[in-house]
Write a protein that holds these residues in place. Structure first.
Motif, PDB file in Angstrom:
ATOM      1  N   ILE A 375       0.865  -1.182   0.000  1.00 14.16           N
ATOM      2  CA  ILE A 375       0.000   0.000   0.000  1.00 14.16           C
ATOM      3  C   ILE A 375       0.905   1.236   0.000  1.00 14.16           C
ATOM      4  N   TYR A 376       0.387   2.351  -0.491  1.00 14.11           N
ATOM      5  CA  TYR A 376       1.167   3.585  -0.492  1.00 14.11           C
ATOM      6  C   TYR A 376       0.217   4.785  -0.413  1.00 14.11           C
ATOM      7  N   SER A 377       0.783   5.914   0.040  1.00 19.89           N
ATOM      8  CA  SER A 377       0.006   7.169   0.149  1.00 19.89           C
ATOM      9  C   SER A 377       0.564   8.199  -0.821  1.00 19.89           C
ATOM     10  N   SER A 379      -0.569  11.569  -0.398  1.00 22.13           N
ATOM     11  CA  SER A 379      -0.741  12.843   0.297  1.00 22.13           C
ATOM     12  C   SER A 379       0.169  12.909   1.508  1.00 22.13           C
ATOM     13  N   MET A 380       0.737  14.105   1.744  1.00 23.84           N
ATOM     14  CA  MET A 380       1.605  14.290   2.899  1.00 23.84           C
ATOM     15  C   MET A 380       0.822  14.285   4.204  1.00 23.84           C
ATOM     16  N   THR A 381      -0.496  14.433   4.125  1.00 19.42           N
ATOM     17  CA  THR A 381      -1.319  14.395   5.340  1.00 19.42           C
ATOM     18  C   THR A 381      -1.583  12.967   5.799  1.00 19.42           C
ATOM     19  N   GLN A 382      -1.310  12.002   4.948  1.00 19.97           N
ATOM     20  CA  GLN A 382      -1.541  10.588   5.297  1.00 19.97           C
ATOM     21  C   GLN A 382      -0.185   9.939   5.551  1.00 19.97           C
ATOM     22  N   ASN A 383       0.119   9.721   6.828  1.00 18.75           N
ATOM     23  CA  ASN A 383       1.417   9.188   7.213  1.00 18.75           C
ATOM     24  C   ASN A 383       1.240   7.820   7.877  1.00 18.75           C
ATOM     25  N   TYR A 384       2.001   6.851   7.381  1.00 14.55           N
ATOM     26  CA  TYR A 384       2.000   5.513   7.962  1.00 14.55           C
ATOM     27  C   TYR A 384       3.049   5.423   9.066  1.00 14.55           C
ATOM     28  N   GLN A 385       2.713   4.616  10.094  1.00  9.06           N
ATOM     29  CA  GLN A 385       3.616   4.396  11.212  1.00  9.06           C
ATOM     30  C   GLN A 385       4.073   2.939  11.222  1.00  9.06           C
ATOM     31  N   MET A 386       4.988   2.617  12.140  1.00  8.93           N
ATOM     32  CA  MET A 386       5.486   1.251  12.229  1.00  8.93           C
ATOM     33  C   MET A 386       4.368   0.264  12.615  1.00  8.93           C
ATOM     34  N   ARG A 387       3.404   0.756  13.442  1.00  6.16           N
ATOM     35  CA  ARG A 387       2.304  -0.146  13.802  1.00  6.16           C
ATOM     36  C   ARG A 387       1.451  -0.502  12.583  1.00  6.16           C
TER      37      ARG A 387
END
Length: 869
Positions: A375-377, A379-387
């Motif tokens: 999966i990928y984003s 937008s800079m407002t959508q940030n993925y974390q390690m969890r």
């Protein structure tokens, strides 16, 4: 508001002491102007420094701004600021700029910066609390006394000013120069002390602001931490609920008999409830062909699924080769490409430019990697974390673990209450700050509007100035070009006797006169019209949307009527008037704002020529005549430069003795269009072109060489412009040229126009007195039109009169006036000369009255003198 006439009263020439005092006053005014200019520069710099203080977000940015503006005032390329930190009790250098030496902490890395500064000249100024301007000798003296230790490169001059706040030294402002041609003095010291005094308050305000912002940041962090903790608790609880529900759905999906496309669609739907997955794809490895294919693909960009392709060096292949989950951002992807790990051989496969973050998890079947879930984003407002990476890994392996629910309802309620209180407090503070900002913005807008208004309006009357009126006029021209049936008119108004008001009543009453004039003019025009002031006593009116030129004439008549009412100036009534030129817009595309303004100006001068107090409507013929006048002026200027004029002689004959009594000298010119100009016609053209003085000087230069024998000793009559007598420089030039002539002074008879003498009698009397010392004789030309009284002739050293030309069609009244003037002049013992080109009746009448001298109208050209200039 006075129009400069270009003339100076010569009746009472200034004495040497007056000139000396005037020169001293001029010198003092120049020094004052320099000081005011310097003060204006300093003021602007201080305003900019204050502006910077309200804009910057840190003291370092403020010091950099101070340096940038200080360089515009003095040589400050080598500049630094040392400030005292009250919390640590140590000197610091928040800003440093030097073209030779590095920062002191770099020059002495093993020593304490505070100790370094206190040993040097900076610490000396800080301890003494007084300004220090030191050259190399001063440095050596202070070092010899043990007051300072030399640090860094030797400078030509060093200037340090203490920054003081509330009777304590808070820092040092330093500039220095290595250039011997740059020298600081008292002006730079005063400037630096003034700036340091000003910026000390700004620095203190920045310090308090920084402390306030730190306090606000601390409180904000506390609120943010409480909010994040609460949000994390809420998120974990919801995540746990979603995860548990998703586990059942995944388990059911695993046991279902759905087809592969439906399976992936359903799997994606479940994933979307756990983690943002608007951009997702699944890649599987075809081991037999060593290729990748993509059974599922969805993208917010709407692009098609990638085609089956051999295993290459793409991002998916990089994930498969690492055999572990990856969380990459755009920077990580760029570093991989820079190292050549991905897309080195297949750059055409690179579609990662718009990706913000990318998560990839290998799909294990058994112990082998068989594909990837990604999966990928965008937008800079959508940030993925390690969890999120861990969650995706868990889903990819079809197993799940429960997340412990540790949240407590009471803790949650208290956290919400505390959060609401902190948010309310912060909201009130922001509301107060917003109110102050709104007031500041409103004030700045008011200042901006005033500056815009002042730039486009006359400061005295408040009317539009030349720039704004020209802009309005240009808009009207463009409108008429688009709408051919519309029409507008321009009125050019020149006030009468304005110079007399300034000369007699003073400039204050002149200003009152202009203000009252503007008020009367405003009452004569409509609201849609534009009234402006473009000069000292020049007003213009743009009449928009008129039906015919008659509308403009009616407005002009109203204006003349309004201005004819006496003005109350001082303690008396003053009668004025105006001359108005009218220009009406045409239907073609040749009209411009400048051309229409010139046409109205030309019409105004025609009105003044008709006797003032009237109006004239400009026509095309007038434009052609003006164009012809401009051409004639250029041709005449060229002829004067290239000495293409010639000297001509007209005898003055005594009819009784039948012999020549004198010779009238004038210039002639062969006009390039084929006709000759001379005498009165050439003088009139020169006066219209403001070339009268140049023409007279050309004539006098012809007499600088010996004249023909038959002219030697004879009376030589020259008609000159009165402009020679109205300015001391012009009068001095005329005296010098008379001295340089090759004729005896008693031969020269200088004639000046009677009308000009009447307009400025005092200047002419003073001029006659100055020129009379040379021995020349004086006369008046154009006499007999009723301008001067006989009494005034006795006040001037005039010995001859040249009667005005009566012309061929002179009436009886004109003849009687000339005859009476001649008889009266001869009774005073004056020599009277009449023109021979009048009618026979006029000549007989003058002869009967006793006139014996007549000037012939036939001129003899003297080629021999034409090249003597």
């Amino acid at each position: 508001m006075q129009r400069d006439s270009g003339f100076t009263d010569e009746a009472n020439p200034p004495s040497g002491d007056d000139v000396s005092r005037l020169l001293k006053r001029v010198d003092r005014l120049r020094r004052l102007a320099g000081k005011y200019k310097r003060a204006e520069v300093v003021r602007d710099a201080l305003l900019q420094i204050t502006h910077i203080a309200t804009e910057v977000s840190s003291p370092e940015d403020f010091y950099a701004g101070v340096h940038a503006h200080l360089k515009s005032l003095i040589a400050a390329d080598n500049f630094f600021i040392a400030t005292y930190n009250h919390r640590t009790g140590r000197l610091e250098i928040p800003f440093f700029a030097d073209e030779k030496d590095p920062h002191p902490s770099e020059m002495f890395p093993e020593e304490d910066l505070h100790q370094i500064l206190m040993r040097g000249i900076t610490g000396y100024v800080f301890r003494q609390g007084e300004t220090a301007l030191c050259g190399q000798a001063d440095f050596e003296r202070l070092e010899a006394q043990g007051d300072i230790v030399s640090l860094g490169s030797a400078s030509h001059q060093w200037l340090g000013v203490p920054i003081r706040y509330q009777e304590r030294t808070t820092g040092v402002l330093v500039v220095q120069t290595y250039k011997s041609e740059v020298n600081y003095g008292l002006t730079e010291i005063e400037l630096m002390e003034f700036i340091s005094h000003h910026i000390s308050g700004v620095m203190e305000r920045l310090r308090h602001q920084e402390q306030l912002e730190q306090s606000i940041d601390q409180r904000t962090r506390e609120l943010s931490e409480a909010y994040d903790k609460l949000k994390q608790e809420v998120y974990e609880r919801r995540r746990a609920e979603r995860l548990q529900k998703s586990l059942f759905e995944i388990a059911e999906l695993s046991a279902s008999g759905l087809e592969q496309p439906d399976f992936y669609q359903r799997l994606h739907s479940i994933l979307s409830h756990l983690i943002p997955a608007s951009n997702c794809y699944i890649a599987l490895i075809d081991a037999q062909e060593n290729a990748l294919h993509f059974p599922f693909y969805v993208s917010q960009l709407g692009t098609e699924a990638p085609k089956r392709r051999p295993m290459t060096d793409g991002l998916t292949e990089y994930l498969l080769s690492r055999r572990r989950p990856l969380l990459l951002d755009q920077k990580d992807i760029q570093e991989l490409m820079a190292r050549g790990d991905i897309y080195a051989h297949t750059p055409q496969l690179n579609n990662t430019q718009k990706m913000h973050q990318w998560i990839g998890v290998p799909l294990f079947i058994g112990d082998e990697v068989k594909g990837a879930l990604t999966i990928y984003s965008l937008s800079m407002t959508q940030n993925y974390q390690m969890r999120d990476l861990e969650l995706l890994t868990f889903v990819s392996q079809h197993i799940g673990t429960a997340i412990e629910r540790k949240q407590h309802a009471e803790s949650l309620r208290r956290s919400y209450e505390q959060l609401e209180e902190k948010v309310a407090e912060r909201t009130r503070a922001l509301a107060e700050l917003n109110g102050e900002l709104e007031q500041e913005i409103l004030r700045r807008k008011e200042v901006e509007q005033k500056l815009i208004h002042d730039a486009k309006h006359d400061t005295l009357t408040g009317l539009p100035n030349r720039a704004m009126f020209t802009e309005r006029l240009a808009q009207a021209v463009r409108h008429v070009r688009r709408h051919g049936r519309d029409q507008f008119a321009l009125l050019f108004i020149d006030l009468d006797r304005f110079k007399q008001i300034n000369d007699t009543l003073g400039h204050l009453e002149g200003d009152r006169f202009l203000i009252e004039t503007a008020r009367r003019l405003s009452a004569c025009v409509r609201e849609i019209d534009t009234l402006g002031r473009i000069g000292g006593d020049e007003f213009v009116v743009l009449l928009d949307d008129i039906n015919s030129p008659r509308d403009a004439e009616e407005v002009a008549e109203r204006i003349l009527s309004a201005l004819s009412v006496p003005f109350i100036l001082g303690d008396s009534l003053f009668q004025s008037g105006a001359s108005i030129g009218i220009a009406v817009s045409g239907t073609g595309f040749k009209d411009t704002a400048q051309s229409i303004l010139r046409d109205a100006d030309a019409a105004m001068y025609q009105a003044k020529a008709r006797g003032k107090g009237c109006y004239v409507v400009f026509d095309a013929k007038g434009r052609a005549e003006r164009h012809q006048e401009h051409q004639d002026e250029a041709l005449l200027r060229d002829a004067l430069i290239h000495e293409q004029l010639y000297l001509q002689v007209m005898p003055v004959v005594c009819q009784q003795q039948e012999q020549t009594s004198a010779y009238a000298l004038s210039l002639g010119w062969e006009h390039p269009r084929g006709h000759a100009l001379g005498g009165l016609e050439l003088a009139t053209l020169a006066e219209r072109c403001n070339l009268s003085l140049e023409l007279d000087r050309y004539l006098l230069r012809q007499l600088a060489d010996p004249v023909p024998d038959w002219l030697d000793g004879a009376e030589l009559h020259l008609c000159l412009s009165s402009a020679h007598l109205k300015h001391k420089h012009a009068l001095r030039g005329l005296k010098n040229m008379v001295k340089e002539t090759h004729c005896a002074a008693k031969q020269l008879w200088l004639f000046f126009d009677e009308a000009a003498v009447v307009q400025d009698t005092q200047s002419h009397i003073a001029g006659f007195e100055a020129l009379g010392k040379l021995g020349v004789q004086f006369g008046l030309s154009g006499y007999g039109n009723g301008f001067s009284s006989f009494k005034s002739l006795t006040l001037m050293p005039v010995k001859a009169l040249r009667l005005a030309s009566a012309g061929e069609d002179a009436g009886q009244e004109k003849m009687r006036l000339l005859t009476a003037s001649a008889v009266a002049a001869m009774s005073l013992g004056l020599k009277v000369i009449a023109a021979q080109n009048g009618s026979a009746d006029t000549q007989r009448a003058l002869t009967s009255a006793g006139v014996t001298l007549f000037q012939t109208h036939e001129a003899t050209r003297l080629n021999a003198l034409a090249s003597c200039s």
